[in-house]
Design a protein around this motif. Structure first.
Motif, mmCIF file in Angstrom:
data_model
loop_
_atom_site.group_PDB
_atom_site.id
_atom_site.type_symbol
_atom_site.label_atom_id
_atom_site.label_comp_id
_atom_site.label_asym_id
_atom_site.label_seq_id
_atom_site.Cartn_x
_atom_site.Cartn_y
_atom_site.Cartn_z
ATOM 1 N N THR A 232 0.846 -1.186 0.000
ATOM 2 C CA THR A 232 0.000 0.000 0.000
ATOM 3 C C THR A 232 0.881 1.235 0.000
ATOM 4 O O THR A 232 1.749 1.380 0.879
ATOM 5 N N ILE A 233 0.676 2.098 -0.980
ATOM 6 C CA ILE A 233 1.499 3.299 -1.121
ATOM 7 C C ILE A 233 0.593 4.524 -1.080
ATOM 8 O O ILE A 233 -0.336 4.634 -1.885
ATOM 9 N N ARG A 234 0.853 5.395 -0.135
ATOM 10 C CA ARG A 234 0.116 6.658 -0.056
ATOM 11 C C ARG A 234 0.994 7.762 -0.656
ATOM 12 O O ARG A 234 2.099 8.014 -0.187
ATOM 13 N N THR A 264 -4.079 6.816 -2.728
ATOM 14 C CA THR A 264 -3.509 5.528 -2.350
ATOM 15 C C THR A 264 -3.543 4.540 -3.514
ATOM 16 O O THR A 264 -4.540 4.437 -4.223
ATOM 17 N N ILE A 279 9.434 0.710 -4.203
ATOM 18 C CA ILE A 279 9.557 1.972 -3.464
ATOM 19 C C ILE A 279 10.831 2.705 -3.882
ATOM 20 O O ILE A 279 10.831 3.924 -4.112
ATOM 21 N N ILE A 289 6.285 10.169 -1.930
ATOM 22 C CA ILE A 289 5.547 9.151 -1.186
ATOM 23 C C ILE A 289 5.374 9.631 0.248
ATOM 24 O O ILE A 289 6.351 9.915 0.939
ATOM 25 N N ASP A 290 4.116 9.713 0.690
ATOM 26 C CA ASP A 290 3.853 10.112 2.070
ATOM 27 C C ASP A 290 4.008 8.948 3.040
ATOM 28 O O ASP A 290 4.430 9.130 4.184
ATOM 29 N N ASP A 291 3.653 7.735 2.575
ATOM 30 C CA ASP A 291 3.710 6.583 3.470
ATOM 31 C C ASP A 291 3.592 5.320 2.626
ATOM 32 O O ASP A 291 3.068 5.353 1.496
ATOM 33 N N PHE A 292 4.067 4.198 3.157
ATOM 34 C CA PHE A 292 3.861 2.911 2.489
ATOM 35 C C PHE A 292 3.885 1.812 3.546
ATOM 36 O O PHE A 292 4.439 1.976 4.638
ATOM 37 N N ALA A 293 3.252 0.687 3.209
ATOM 38 C CA ALA A 293 3.187 -0.434 4.144
ATOM 39 C C ALA A 293 3.066 -1.736 3.363
ATOM 40 O O ALA A 293 2.527 -1.771 2.246
ATOM 41 N N ASN A 295 1.555 -5.502 3.963
ATOM 42 C CA ASN A 295 0.680 -6.232 4.883
ATOM 43 C C ASN A 295 0.182 -7.527 4.252
ATOM 44 O O ASN A 295 0.296 -7.738 3.036
#
Length: 318
Positions: A232-234, A264, A279, A289-293, A295
């Motif tokens: 997940t990439i924000r 997203t 990434i 990129i503000d955030d990534f995870a 999961n």
């Protein structure tokens, strides 16, 4: 194995549109089975055939061993159907509504009173039983509607998007009521807009698309079927999400979709190393990129993997 609901080769067309295209289905007694799929997938048509409201063009279906066409009257005595809107008299109290429904189903006055009190307790409405339904919250109305629906002691209950429009707390209250039904032996076929709801409630889930059942399994089996993990990439405001999805496909071989928030992007990845490479590539190209995870996959990911041509968002419409 005993099946409460069975369907073999069910087909139904409306003029030139084939809504259901040879569906096979087998739902065990005492099971909570959820049917998920996008708009126009055929869920509502399936429910209407199984509840004797529509006659199949081809194929057969049975409820508790009774054919939905040949034994329609008997089938209707074994089922109950609850939709999005509570079929209650708002000018009556909760207790009065239940005693009225009990009387319509042939209970004596004494038995109707006792059953109403029992159901109010079972669905945690005893404190509201003396209030008019017009004062109830949406969740309370749906729970009372469920209580009324089980008065004839149905073996099979069809719940057609019963939590649509409810706030999160009311949805969870209704989930508890549905679990109570299943615990007491009722077979439930549920359609829902909410993937989280299916994940929380279902023993098994069937995905239907373009009139065909394309996958059936437990929530855990379906999540495992797509393999790997979900990246997940924000992204920063104003980023071209469609362009990012094309980049992930062309440079990394990933099928990605954008979420309805417009910020997203999600994609299934077979291993963590590929996620790291993705990434790194995005950063090297100056993409903010503000955030990534990374999961484990959820039912949203299963849905998009099974219906890749569908729109964005985390809800499935019927």
């Amino acid at each position: 194995m005993a099946y409460a609901i069975e369907a073999h080769g069910l087909r139904k067309s409306f003029q030139t549109h084939e809504a259901v295209r040879g569906v096979d289905l087998a739902i065990r007694q005492g099971e909570l089975f959820t049917l998920l799929g996008p708009n126009g997938a055929g869920k509502t048509t399936m429910i209407h055939m199984l509840t004797t409201l529509l006659r199949p063009d081809e194929g057969t279906a049975s409820i508790c061993g009774y054919d939905v066409v040949k034994d329609a009257a008997v089938v209707r005595r074994h089922i109950s159907v609850t939709g999005q809107y509570a079929a209650l008299d708002e000018s009556l109290t909760g207790w009065q509504n239940l005693t009225l429904f009990a009387g319509l189903h042939g209970y004596s006055r004494k038995d109707a009173h006792a059953l109403a009190a029992e159901l109010l307790g079972s669905f945690k409405l005893e404190d509201a039983g003396s209030r008019t339904v017009g004062t109830y919250s949406g969740g309370m109305r749906r729970r009372l509607d469920l209580a009324a629906a089980i008065l004839p002691a149905p073996q099979v209950m069809f719940l057609d998007e019963p939590t649509t429009g409810l706030d999160p707390q009311s949805r969870r209250e209704l989930w508890a009521a549905v679990r109570h039904l299943v615990k007491n032996g009722t077979t439930v076929l549920l359609t829902t807009q909410y993937l989280e709801e299916a994940d929380q409630l279902a023993d098994r889930i069937g995905f239907i698309a373009q009139g065909k059942v394309i996958a059936v399994g437990t929530p855990e089996q379906l999540k495992a079927s797509i393999g790997g993990k979900t990246l997940t990439i924000r992204l920063a405001e104003g980023t071209d999400l469609a362009g990012i999805c094309h980049l992930l496909a062309n440079e990394h071989g990933l099928t990605a979709h954008s979420e309805e928030d417009g910020l997203t992007v999600k994609a299934a990845v077979p291993e963590a190393a590929l996620a790291h490479a993705v990434i790194g590539n995005l950063i090297s190209q100056g993409i903010m990129i503000d955030d990534f995870a990374l999961n484990e996959p959820n039912l949203d990911d299963v849905y998009f993997a099974l219906t890749p041509d569908r729109g964005n968002g985390n809800e499935v419409a019927t």
